[in-house]
Design an enzyme around this catalytic site. Structure first.
Site, PDB file in Angstrom:
ATOM      1  N   PRO A   1       0.756  -1.094   0.151  1.00  0.00           N
ATOM      2  CA  PRO A   1      -0.013   0.030   0.102  1.00  0.00           C
ATOM      3  C   PRO A   1       0.852   1.359   0.190  1.00  0.00           C
ATOM      4  CG  PRO A   1      -0.817  -1.396   1.700  1.00  0.00           C
ATOM      5  CD  PRO A   1       0.587  -2.069   1.198  1.00  0.00           C
ATOM      6  N   LYS A   2       0.407   2.256  -0.708  1.00  0.00           N
ATOM      7  CA  LYS A   2       1.031   3.620  -0.313  1.00  0.00           C
ATOM      8  C   LYS A   2       0.426   4.486   0.504  1.00  0.00           C
ATOM      9  CE  LYS A   2       2.627   7.649  -3.328  1.00  0.00           C
ATOM     10  NZ  LYS A   2       2.187   8.485  -2.270  1.00  0.00           N
ATOM     11  N   TRP A   3       1.135   4.555   1.372  1.00  0.00           N
ATOM     12  CA  TRP A   3       0.409   5.538   2.811  1.00  0.00           C
ATOM     13  C   TRP A   3       0.426   6.800   2.468  1.00  0.00           C
ATOM     14  CZ3 TRP A   3      -1.456   2.629   6.523  1.00  0.00           C
ATOM     15  CH2 TRP A   3      -1.173   1.199   6.697  1.00  0.00           C
TER      16      TRP A   3
ATOM     17  N   ASP B   1      -3.268   6.187  -0.079  1.00  0.00           N
ATOM     18  CA  ASP B   1      -3.111   6.947  -1.590  1.00  0.00           C
ATOM     19  C   ASP B   1      -2.836   6.238  -2.938  1.00  0.00           C
ATOM     20  OD1 ASP B   1      -2.637   9.277  -2.497  1.00  0.00           O
ATOM     21  OD2 ASP B   1      -0.597   9.614  -1.999  1.00  0.00           O
ATOM     22  N   GLY B   2      -2.698   4.828  -2.977  1.00  0.00           N
ATOM     23  CA  GLY B   2      -2.344   4.007  -3.930  1.00  0.00           C
ATOM     24  C   GLY B   2      -1.648   2.674  -3.431  1.00  0.00           C
TER      25      GLY B   2
END
Length: 350
Positions: free
Chosen positions: A34-36, A185-186
């Site tokens: 995950p993009k934090w 975020d992505g």
């Protein structure tokens, strides 16, 4: 390379791609995570002191005393960690990331910092291990660094967390959709055989991209004094009030000058024919900055690209796409925005 807060390292970065990449043909394969959406941070813990450095090598240590305490108590040995500082808050769907609460943590007053550390305590999500003991791991492949990170961090209690990873591209694509509901975020993709490359964009990131039709409320003059620096955007709420939702910028030199002519017919002027100058509301980030802008009649509609919302505003600066002369300004409402389904952050954190 010896890693220490005295000579802070620049974090490895990611370049944007449109879709979650397939691992086929990538030497060593890909790991997805995950993009934090928080503050990127490098943590230097030498067994006696803890320092926290930002992406730009600014020290964040004083702003997060609760994390300094947690690193001092919980880390079993000296190390340098790469990760993200986040703040979690509860909502109707469970917990989610709270960017606004996180941004408030950067405050000049020590008393305010202490209060916020109790009211909105931060968490740290680790996703890479740069050194362990007195050994640098920068030249080791990510697969080995990740295994060492799991051994070091897995099982430690909150506020320290280990980010999830997968080599399943299908699961990563599901994360891209589901985890947005928790404020993420992505998705990031990393080569399993890649060494850590400070300051280089060797990772791949996929973020959410959407479009919205917005009313152009005004523009700011570029800092050079020539042309349009940014355009201010608005949407109508349920009561029919035009609300500020952010801005769009990043125009070329030539485009900035063209926009002055394109926006001229919509500029508000007083009875003497002089341009009316207004100011946006100041906040702690705009202190000392010029917040004046040239207001426009709410007659012009633009289509912009954006990634996500933070409350009633675009989370990041939007990108201008095209004019929409076919749209009525009053039709540009919040109802057009795509809202992600709520997702409990506790299901993302491990």
């Amino acid at each position: 390379m010896e890693l220490s807060a005295a000579t802070p390292i620049t974090p490895m970065l990611a370049k944007a791609v449109d879709v979650v990449p397939e691992p086929d043909g990538v030497p060593g394969g890909l790991s997805y995570e995950p993009k934090w959406d928080g503050f990127r941070a490098i943590v230097y813990a030498d067994g006696e002191t803890v320092e926290i450095s930002s992406r730009g090598s600014t020290m964040l240590t004083r702003y997060f005393p609760e994390l300094v305490d947690a690193f001092s108590r919980l880390l079993p040995q000296p190390c340098v960690l790469d990760g993200e500082i986040v703040v979690r808050t509860a909502n109707a769907g469970g917990e989610r990331l709270d960017w606004e609460a996180l941004s408030q943590r950067i405050h000049p007053a020590a008393s305010r910092i202490r209060t916020l550390s109790q009211q909105t305590p931060a968490s740290f999500v680790a996703f890479d291990l740069l050194s362990q003991g007195d050994e640098s791991l920068l030249d080791r492949p990510f697969g080995q660094r990740r295994a060492a990170l799991e051994t070091l961090v897995a099982g430690l209690p909150a506020p320290l967390h280990l980010t999830q990873t997968t080599t399943d591209v299908g699961l990563a694509r599901r994360w891209l959709v589901e985890f947005e509901g928790a404020g993420l975020d992505g998705v990031v993709a990393k080569r399993l055989d890649a060494a850590y490359s400070p300051g280089k964009r060797v990772m791949l990131k996929v973020k959410h991209h959407r479009t919205a039709d917005v009313v152009v409320r005004g523009y700011r003059v570029h800092t050079s004094g020539r042309g349009v620096g940014s355009i201010l955007l608005g949407l109508y709420d349920a009561e029919g009030e035009l609300r500020n939702v952010g801005g769009a910028s990043a125009f070329s030199d030539a485009r900035r000058l063209e926009l002055v002519d394109e926006l001229e017919p919509f500029v508000l002027r007083d009875e003497a024919g002089e341009i009316v100058v207004a100011e946006t509301e100041r906040n702690r980030f705009s202190s000392g900055k010029d917040v004046s802008y040239v207001p426009l009649r709410p007659s012009l509609v633009a289509e912009v690209r954006y990634d996500q919302m933070e409350g009633s505003r675009f989370r990041h600066t939007a990108q201008f796409f095209r004019w929409r002369p076919d749209r009525e300004p009053r039709s540009c409402t919040f109802e057009q925005l795509e809202l992600p389904a709520a997702y409990d952050l506790t299901r993302v954190l491990v």
